[in-house]
Write a protein that holds these residues in place. Structure first.
Motif, PDB file in Angstrom:
ATOM      1  N   ASP B  10      15.332  -4.699  29.779  1.00 48.42           N
ATOM      2  CA  ASP B  10      15.951  -5.300  27.707  1.00 48.42           C
ATOM      3  C   ASP B  10      14.171  -6.289  27.449  1.00 48.42           C
ATOM      4  O   ASP B  10      14.466  -5.759  26.106  1.00 48.42           O
ATOM      5  CB  ASP B  10      16.789  -5.889  27.705  1.00 48.42           C
ATOM      6  CG  ASP B  10      18.398  -4.562  27.598  1.00 48.42           C
ATOM      7  OD1 ASP B  10      18.263  -3.494  27.441  1.00 48.42           O
ATOM      8  OD2 ASP B  10      19.494  -5.040  27.406  1.00 48.42           O
ATOM      9  N   ASP B  13      11.425  -4.048  27.084  1.00 45.51           N
ATOM     10  CA  ASP B  13      11.345  -3.719  25.376  1.00 45.51           C
ATOM     11  C   ASP B  13      11.534  -4.498  24.433  1.00 45.51           C
ATOM     12  O   ASP B  13      10.186  -3.880  23.776  1.00 45.51           O
ATOM     13  CB  ASP B  13      12.656  -3.134  25.785  1.00 45.51           C
ATOM     14  CG  ASP B  13      12.561  -1.632  26.075  1.00 45.51           C
ATOM     15  OD1 ASP B  13      11.502  -0.840  26.531  1.00 45.51           O
ATOM     16  OD2 ASP B  13      13.401  -0.846  26.169  1.00 45.51           O
ATOM     17  N   PHE B  14      11.960  -5.132  24.363  1.00 50.33           N
ATOM     18  CA  PHE B  14      11.776  -6.300  23.549  1.00 50.33           C
ATOM     19  C   PHE B  14      10.465  -7.355  23.651  1.00 50.33           C
ATOM     20  O   PHE B  14       9.830  -6.792  22.194  1.00 50.33           O
ATOM     21  CB  PHE B  14      13.043  -7.693  23.839  1.00 50.33           C
ATOM     22  CG  PHE B  14      12.281  -8.884  23.074  1.00 50.33           C
ATOM     23  CD1 PHE B  14      13.443  -8.194  22.068  1.00 50.33           C
ATOM     24  CD2 PHE B  14      12.159 -10.101  23.178  1.00 50.33           C
ATOM     25  CE1 PHE B  14      12.938  -9.868  20.296  1.00 50.33           C
ATOM     26  CE2 PHE B  14      11.777 -10.762  22.223  1.00 50.33           C
ATOM     27  CZ  PHE B  14      12.610 -10.721  20.941  1.00 50.33           C
ATOM     28  N   ARG B  16       7.438  -5.337  24.506  1.00 53.10           N
ATOM     29  CA  ARG B  16       7.100  -4.527  24.101  1.00 53.10           C
ATOM     30  C   ARG B  16       6.842  -4.096  22.536  1.00 53.10           C
ATOM     31  O   ARG B  16       5.810  -3.743  21.653  1.00 53.10           O
ATOM     32  CB  ARG B  16       7.318  -3.285  24.660  1.00 53.10           C
ATOM     33  CG  ARG B  16       6.452  -2.290  24.774  1.00 53.10           C
ATOM     34  CD  ARG B  16       6.275  -0.890  25.926  1.00 53.10           C
ATOM     35  NE  ARG B  16       7.895  -0.166  25.161  1.00 53.10           N
ATOM     36  CZ  ARG B  16       8.852  -0.546  25.816  1.00 53.10           C
ATOM     37  NH1 ARG B  16       7.807   0.031  26.782  1.00 53.10           N
ATOM     38  NH2 ARG B  16       9.701   0.465  25.435  1.00 53.10           N
ATOM     39  N   SER B  17       8.119  -4.363  22.037  1.00 52.23           N
ATOM     40  CA  SER B  17       8.088  -4.769  20.814  1.00 52.23           C
ATOM     41  C   SER B  17       7.482  -5.098  19.932  1.00 52.23           C
ATOM     42  O   SER B  17       7.069  -5.423  18.415  1.00 52.23           O
ATOM     43  CB  SER B  17       9.504  -3.731  20.523  1.00 52.23           C
ATOM     44  OG  SER B  17      10.395  -5.587  20.784  1.00 52.23           O
ATOM     45  N   ARG B  21       4.552  -4.863  16.732  1.00 58.00           N
ATOM     46  CA  ARG B  21       4.953  -5.704  15.773  1.00 58.00           C
ATOM     47  C   ARG B  21       4.182  -6.971  15.104  1.00 58.00           C
ATOM     48  O   ARG B  21       2.874  -6.544  14.070  1.00 58.00           O
ATOM     49  CB  ARG B  21       6.905  -6.511  15.005  1.00 58.00           C
ATOM     50  CG  ARG B  21       6.543  -7.000  13.952  1.00 58.00           C
ATOM     51  CD  ARG B  21       7.393  -7.654  13.843  1.00 58.00           C
ATOM     52  NE  ARG B  21       8.809  -6.473  13.916  1.00 58.00           N
ATOM     53  CZ  ARG B  21      10.181  -7.044  13.702  1.00 58.00           C
ATOM     54  NH1 ARG B  21      10.535  -7.832  13.772  1.00 58.00           N
ATOM     55  NH2 ARG B  21      11.454  -6.002  13.867  1.00 58.00           N
ATOM     56  N   LEU B  32      -6.110  -6.142   4.699  1.00 59.94           N
ATOM     57  CA  LEU B  32      -5.508  -7.413   3.490  1.00 59.94           C
ATOM     58  C   LEU B  32      -7.197  -7.668   3.528  1.00 59.94           C
ATOM     59  O   LEU B  32      -7.571  -7.770   1.755  1.00 59.94           O
ATOM     60  CB  LEU B  32      -4.937  -8.154   3.861  1.00 59.94           C
ATOM     61  CG  LEU B  32      -3.813  -7.519   2.805  1.00 59.94           C
ATOM     62  CD1 LEU B  32      -2.578  -8.700   3.014  1.00 59.94           C
ATOM     63  CD2 LEU B  32      -3.629  -6.966   1.507  1.00 59.94           C
ATOM     64  N   LEU B  35     -10.108  -5.838   2.211  1.00 54.55           N
ATOM     65  CA  LEU B  35      -9.401  -4.745   0.431  1.00 54.55           C
ATOM     66  C   LEU B  35     -10.007  -5.590  -0.497  1.00 54.55           C
ATOM     67  O   LEU B  35     -10.671  -5.823  -0.946  1.00 54.55           O
ATOM     68  CB  LEU B  35      -8.322  -4.641   0.470  1.00 54.55           C
ATOM     69  CG  LEU B  35      -7.178  -4.206  -0.286  1.00 54.55           C
ATOM     70  CD1 LEU B  35      -7.776  -2.302  -1.026  1.00 54.55           C
ATOM     71  CD2 LEU B  35      -6.044  -3.883  -0.973  1.00 54.55           C
ATOM     72  N   PHE B  36      -9.498  -7.098  -0.399  1.00 58.75           N
ATOM     73  CA  PHE B  36      -9.839  -8.224  -0.868  1.00 58.75           C
ATOM     74  C   PHE B  36     -11.731  -8.171  -1.294  1.00 58.75           C
ATOM     75  O   PHE B  36     -11.670  -8.496  -2.325  1.00 58.75           O
ATOM     76  CB  PHE B  36      -9.060  -9.411  -0.510  1.00 58.75           C
ATOM     77  CG  PHE B  36      -7.601  -9.607  -1.063  1.00 58.75           C
ATOM     78  CD1 PHE B  36      -7.941 -10.140  -2.141  1.00 58.75           C
ATOM     79  CD2 PHE B  36      -6.922 -10.114   0.003  1.00 58.75           C
ATOM     80  CE1 PHE B  36      -6.501  -9.859  -2.849  1.00 58.75           C
ATOM     81  CE2 PHE B  36      -5.608  -9.956  -0.700  1.00 58.75           C
ATOM     82  CZ  PHE B  36      -5.849  -9.953  -1.930  1.00 58.75           C
ATOM     83  N   ILE B  38     -13.686  -5.892  -0.328  1.00 56.71           N
ATOM     84  CA  ILE B  38     -13.917  -4.473  -1.391  1.00 56.71           C
ATOM     85  C   ILE B  38     -13.739  -5.336  -2.676  1.00 56.71           C
ATOM     86  O   ILE B  38     -14.792  -4.951  -3.741  1.00 56.71           O
ATOM     87  CB  ILE B  38     -13.721  -3.312  -1.022  1.00 56.71           C
ATOM     88  CG1 ILE B  38     -13.908  -3.637   0.532  1.00 56.71           C
ATOM     89  CG2 ILE B  38     -14.257  -2.567  -1.783  1.00 56.71           C
ATOM     90  CD1 ILE B  38     -13.223  -1.498   1.239  1.00 56.71           C
ATOM     91  N   ILE B  39     -12.897  -5.532  -3.079  1.00 57.34           N
ATOM     92  CA  ILE B  39     -12.572  -6.097  -4.466  1.00 57.34           C
ATOM     93  C   ILE B  39     -13.755  -7.357  -5.110  1.00 57.34           C
ATOM     94  O   ILE B  39     -13.820  -7.030  -6.439  1.00 57.34           O
ATOM     95  CB  ILE B  39     -11.130  -6.672  -4.785  1.00 57.34           C
ATOM     96  CG1 ILE B  39     -10.117  -4.880  -4.438  1.00 57.34           C
ATOM     97  CG2 ILE B  39     -10.895  -6.621  -6.435  1.00 57.34           C
ATOM     98  CD1 ILE B  39      -8.178  -6.010  -4.348  1.00 57.34           C
ATOM     99  N   VAL B  42     -16.791  -5.109  -6.009  1.00 54.83           N
ATOM    100  CA  VAL B  42     -16.582  -4.291  -7.149  1.00 54.83           C
ATOM    101  C   VAL B  42     -16.597  -5.370  -7.952  1.00 54.83           C
ATOM    102  O   VAL B  42     -17.670  -4.580  -9.011  1.00 54.83           O
ATOM    103  CB  VAL B  42     -15.481  -2.820  -6.885  1.00 54.83           C
ATOM    104  CG1 VAL B  42     -15.614  -2.688  -8.059  1.00 54.83           C
ATOM    105  CG2 VAL B  42     -15.509  -1.891  -5.610  1.00 54.83           C
ATOM    106  N   LYS B  43     -16.026  -6.271  -8.340  1.00 54.39           N
ATOM    107  CA  LYS B  43     -15.657  -6.873  -9.453  1.00 54.39           C
ATOM    108  C   LYS B  43     -17.004  -7.665  -9.878  1.00 54.39           C
ATOM    109  O   LYS B  43     -17.035  -7.980 -11.313  1.00 54.39           O
ATOM    110  CB  LYS B  43     -14.469  -7.544  -9.419  1.00 54.39           C
ATOM    111  CG  LYS B  43     -13.563  -7.023  -9.337  1.00 54.39           C
ATOM    112  CD  LYS B  43     -12.450  -7.009 -10.836  1.00 54.39           C
ATOM    113  CE  LYS B  43     -11.350  -7.099 -11.015  1.00 54.39           C
ATOM    114  NZ  LYS B  43     -10.559  -6.618 -11.857  1.00 54.39           N
TER     115      LYS B  43
END
Lengths: 316, 45
Positions: B10, B13-14, B16-17, B21, B32, B35-36, B38-39, B42-43
């Motif tokens: 257990d 597993d915990f 590993r998860s 995450r 993100l 992305l910011f 690139i934005i 472009v802007k």
């Protein structure tokens, strides 16, 4: 867009982690976003963006479509969290990640809220705040008005709630122009009128499922005969409405002719359901109209792109 | 299965998860940031 389209997809497979941990795999989280529903939302949003007068930087256009996709998916995740009790009862939704325990309900809710917030924020910052406001309205309408209020309280749930699925072309349009126009409102109206016959065709042969879950779909509350009548009525409104973009000059004759043929076929399907009554072929007629309705919406919007490409090619 | 073996699985597993995450969160944050970036480019362009 309609969450019923997800039924045609395979439910996500159980991950390797223990269900008792309530932690889903990436695949399960993707299933929360209702990818099949998302695909039609993205497509109609993309058409709105293409048809709008003016231009948008390709990168910003891509971000706009991404935001529409993520926003639609996020509202789907919140919908799955809220409907987890009835999803467990209905056959077509029993494989959903929250119902099977592959994703924890609260984690799904948090996932949906965070994605919703980010999709709206990025749309506003990168594209414009009109498109962002429309996206926020879409998410809010789907979650608060359709899922939490109408779905379990009135047989008109998908008539009014259908507005949520009709917004994407308007959002795509607003991403380019920064406003709402009659042309984009007509695109909205086409999907809005398409939603009731699409859902009711499904509910005609999934009636028992909805009744067991206590969802007051029209066939459960008013009976199948009234549902068939309503399908015909909405189809009669939808067919001419879909030709309107040609009349307004948003698109040309190629689209207009195609919309007339596709609308006539839709009407034929609706008439067949109506005439069949409770006959032996009733279920097959309903299934055929349901399948055709998905194809219809796709073809109507694909025709708009084709027409625009045709006009553009002829002018060049 | 012995109780201590089960709790060990257990826990594994915990962890590993949790690691999965955390990795996903890192990927999202990096995405993100890109992305910011690139934005902004472009802007400003």
């Amino acid at each position: 867009m309609s969450d019923v389209q997800l039924q045609m997809g395979q439910p996500a497979q159980a991950g390797g982690e223990s269900p008792s941990l309530g932690v889903g795999h990436v695949r399960d989280y993707l299933a929360l976003l209702k990818p099949r529903v998302m695909s039609l939302v993205v497509f109609t949003g993309f058409v709105g963006l293409l048809l709008a007068p003016g231009s948008i930087h390709p990168v910003l256009g891509t971000i706009a479509i991404l935001c529409i996709a993520v926003g639609a998916g996020a509202s789907g995740a919140i919908n799955m969290w809220y409907d987890r009790d009835i999803d467990a009862i209905m056959r077509r939704t029993q494989g959903r990640p929250i119902v099977t325990g592959r994703v924890d309900g609260e984690a799904a809710l948090a996932f949906g809220i965070v994605l919703s917030a980010f999709s709206v924020m990025i749309m506003g910052l990168a594209v414009n705040w009109t498109a962002a406001a429309l996206l926020a309205l879409t998410i809010g309408f789907y979650v608060l008005v359709y899922t939490m209020w109408l779905k379990r309280s009135t047989p008109q749930n998908i008539v009014i709630g259908g507005a949520a699925g009709a917004f994407p072309p308007m959002i795509g349009w607003a991403a380019v122009t920064g406003d709402i126009s009659l042309d984009s409102a007509v695109l909205f109206a086409i999907i809005f009128m398409w939603t009731p016959p699409h859902f009711w065709a499904l509910s005609l042969y999934r009636c028992e499922d909805y009744a067991r879950a206590g969802v007051p779909m029209l066939p459960v509350v008013a009976g199948k005969a009234e549902t068939r009548r309503q399908i015909l009525l909405y189809s009669l409104l939808l067919a001419p409405l879909a030709v309107l973009p040609w009349g307004l000059g948003t698109v040309g004759a190629l689209y207009g002719m195609g919309a007339i043929v596709l609308g006539a076929l839709f009407l034929l399907g609706a008439v067949r359901i109506w005439r069949e009554g409770d006959g032996p072929k009733a279920e097959s007629a309903a299934k055929q109209l349901f399948a055709y309705s998905i194809l219809y919406l796709f073809l109507i919007f694909a025709l708009m792109i084709l027409d625009r490409a045709w006009t553009f090619g002829a002018a060049a | 299965m012995q109780e201590h073996e089960k709790s060990g699985i257990d826990r594994r597993d915990f962890r590993r998860s949790k690691r999965a995450r955390n990795t996903a969160l890192l990927a999202v944050l990096l995405g993100l940031a890109i992305l910011f970036y690139i934005i902004t480019v472009v802007k400003m362009g």
